[in-house]
Design a protein around this motif. Structure first.
Motif, PDB file in Angstrom:
ATOM      1  N   PRO A  46       0.814  -1.222   0.000  1.00 21.23           N
ATOM      2  CA  PRO A  46       0.000   0.000   0.000  1.00 21.23           C
ATOM      3  C   PRO A  46       0.849   1.275   0.000  1.00 21.23           C
ATOM      4  N   ALA A  47       1.905   1.296   0.813  1.00 20.14           N
ATOM      5  CA  ALA A  47       2.761   2.483   0.869  1.00 20.14           C
ATOM      6  C   ALA A  47       3.535   2.664  -0.434  1.00 20.14           C
ATOM      7  N   ILE A  48       3.990   1.564  -1.043  1.00 20.04           N
ATOM      8  CA  ILE A  48       4.720   1.662  -2.314  1.00 20.04           C
ATOM      9  C   ILE A  48       3.800   2.181  -3.410  1.00 20.04           C
ATOM     10  N   ALA A  49       2.588   1.658  -3.474  1.00 15.92           N
ATOM     11  CA  ALA A  49       1.636   2.113  -4.494  1.00 15.92           C
ATOM     12  C   ALA A  49       1.314   3.593  -4.325  1.00 15.92           C
ATOM     13  N   GLN A  50       1.195   4.027  -3.082  1.00 16.67           N
ATOM     14  CA  GLN A  50       0.879   5.437  -2.825  1.00 16.67           C
ATOM     15  C   GLN A  50       2.066   6.326  -3.187  1.00 16.67           C
ATOM     16  N   GLU A  51       3.277   5.865  -2.878  1.00 13.66           N
ATOM     17  CA  GLU A  51       4.476   6.678  -3.094  1.00 13.66           C
ATOM     18  C   GLU A  51       4.907   6.725  -4.554  1.00 13.66           C
ATOM     19  N   PHE A  52       4.783   5.587  -5.268  1.00  6.72           N
ATOM     20  CA  PHE A  52       5.332   5.500  -6.620  1.00  6.72           C
ATOM     21  C   PHE A  52       4.284   5.387  -7.719  1.00  6.72           C
ATOM     22  N   GLY A  53       3.049   5.071  -7.355  1.00  8.83           N
ATOM     23  CA  GLY A  53       1.991   5.007  -8.339  1.00  8.83           C
ATOM     24  C   GLY A  53       1.762   3.608  -8.887  1.00  8.83           C
ATOM     25  N   ALA A  54       0.664   3.478  -9.638  1.00  9.53           N
ATOM     26  CA  ALA A  54       0.212   2.173 -10.128  1.00  9.53           C
ATOM     27  C   ALA A  54       1.176   1.557 -11.140  1.00  9.53           C
ATOM     28  N   ASP A  55       2.016   2.374 -11.782  1.00 10.76           N
ATOM     29  CA  ASP A  55       2.952   1.838 -12.768  1.00 10.76           C
ATOM     30  C   ASP A  55       3.954   0.862 -12.156  1.00 10.76           C
ATOM     31  N   PHE A  56       4.139   0.951 -10.859  1.00 15.60           N
ATOM     32  CA  PHE A  56       5.126   0.094 -10.187  1.00 15.60           C
ATOM     33  C   PHE A  56       4.470  -1.097  -9.494  1.00 15.60           C
ATOM     34  N   VAL A  57       3.197  -1.323  -9.795  1.00 16.74           N
ATOM     35  CA  VAL A  57       2.458  -2.452  -9.235  1.00 16.74           C
ATOM     36  C   VAL A  57       1.985  -3.330 -10.386  1.00 16.74           C
ATOM     37  N   THR A  58       2.235  -4.631 -10.285  1.00 16.24           N
ATOM     38  CA  THR A  58       1.810  -5.550 -11.341  1.00 16.24           C
ATOM     39  C   THR A  58       0.300  -5.747 -11.286  1.00 16.24           C
ATOM     40  N   THR A  59      -0.231  -6.398 -12.296  1.00 16.38           N
ATOM     41  CA  THR A  59      -1.687  -6.599 -12.353  1.00 16.38           C
ATOM     42  C   THR A  59      -2.205  -7.432 -11.190  1.00 16.38           C
ATOM     43  N   ASP A  60      -1.350  -8.270 -10.603  1.00 10.10           N
ATOM     44  CA  ASP A  60      -1.819  -9.066  -9.462  1.00 10.10           C
ATOM     45  C   ASP A  60      -1.553  -8.383  -8.123  1.00 10.10           C
TER      46      ASP A  60
END
Length: 201
Positions: A46-60
């Motif tokens: 959750p913190a990574i997604a908030q800090e770096f955005g959805a581009d750094f999160v895979t589809t799963d």
């Protein structure tokens, strides 16, 4: 006794950790803890997604490790932002595992022990696995997906051999020696540092 195990990429640190486990030590693998934190549903996501955005999160829902690695190696500020999220969680997880261990020797396997500056005070000894840069490159290039440029970039970002050796209480030179020789050196060190029950190879 609690010791810190470290070494540059391709040094053979994971092999040494395996031999220490054979000798009766409890291994606390901070890389494994980091990976668990960044899997889908991991505590850091959750913190990574908030800090770096959805581009750094895979589809799963896991960390896109390749994209993050490329960013971290090219942008020191981004690397620090990621570390600010991960390091406290990794440390907490590692110390919890160590507190639950009953082995006479507890080994914190920390790739960036010297670089972090935070682990020396938590361990009684530091064990460094060392080899030449040429050997490191040769070994890593045998792994899938690595290029020479990529390996050299990691080497440049890690502590120098001299810095690691200066921080060490013991150094295992893992360059051009048979695995059995390395295993015997590890077992001897484990016995000296607290593993009284040594399993037979």
């Amino acid at each position: 006794m609690r010791i810190g195990l470290t070494g540059g990429i391709g040094s053979g640190k994971s092999t040494v950790a395996g031999f220490l486990r054979e000798a009766g030590a409890a291994i606390v693998d901070t890389d494994a803890i980091s990976r668990a934190l960044t899997l889908a549903g991991g505590a850091a996501m959750p913190a990574i997604a908030q800090e770096f955005g959805a581009d750094f999160v895979t589809t799963d829902g896991a960390l896109d490790r390749e994209r993050m690695r490329a960013l971290a190696f090219s942008d020191a500020a981004a690397k620090r932002r990621l570390e600010a999220i991960l390091h406290p969680l990794i440390t907490a997880g590692a110390l919890a595992q160590a507190d639950a261990a009953t082995a006479p020797l507890i080994v914190f396997d920390v790739p960036l022990l010297v670089e972090s500056g935070r682990w020396r005070s938590r361990v009684a000894r530091v064990l460094v696995v060392d080899c030449s840069a040429a050997t490191q490159i040769e070994r890593v290039l045998q792994r899938p997906g690595w290029t020479r440029e990529g390996v050299e970039g990691v080497l440049a970002a890690q502590a120098t051999r001299e810095a690691r050796r200066a921080a060490a209480d013991a150094v295992l030179l893992n360059d051009g020696i048979p695995l059995d020789t390395l295993r015997n050196e590890v077992r001897s060190l484990a016995a000296r540092w607290g593993c009284e029950t040594i399993t037979q190879p």
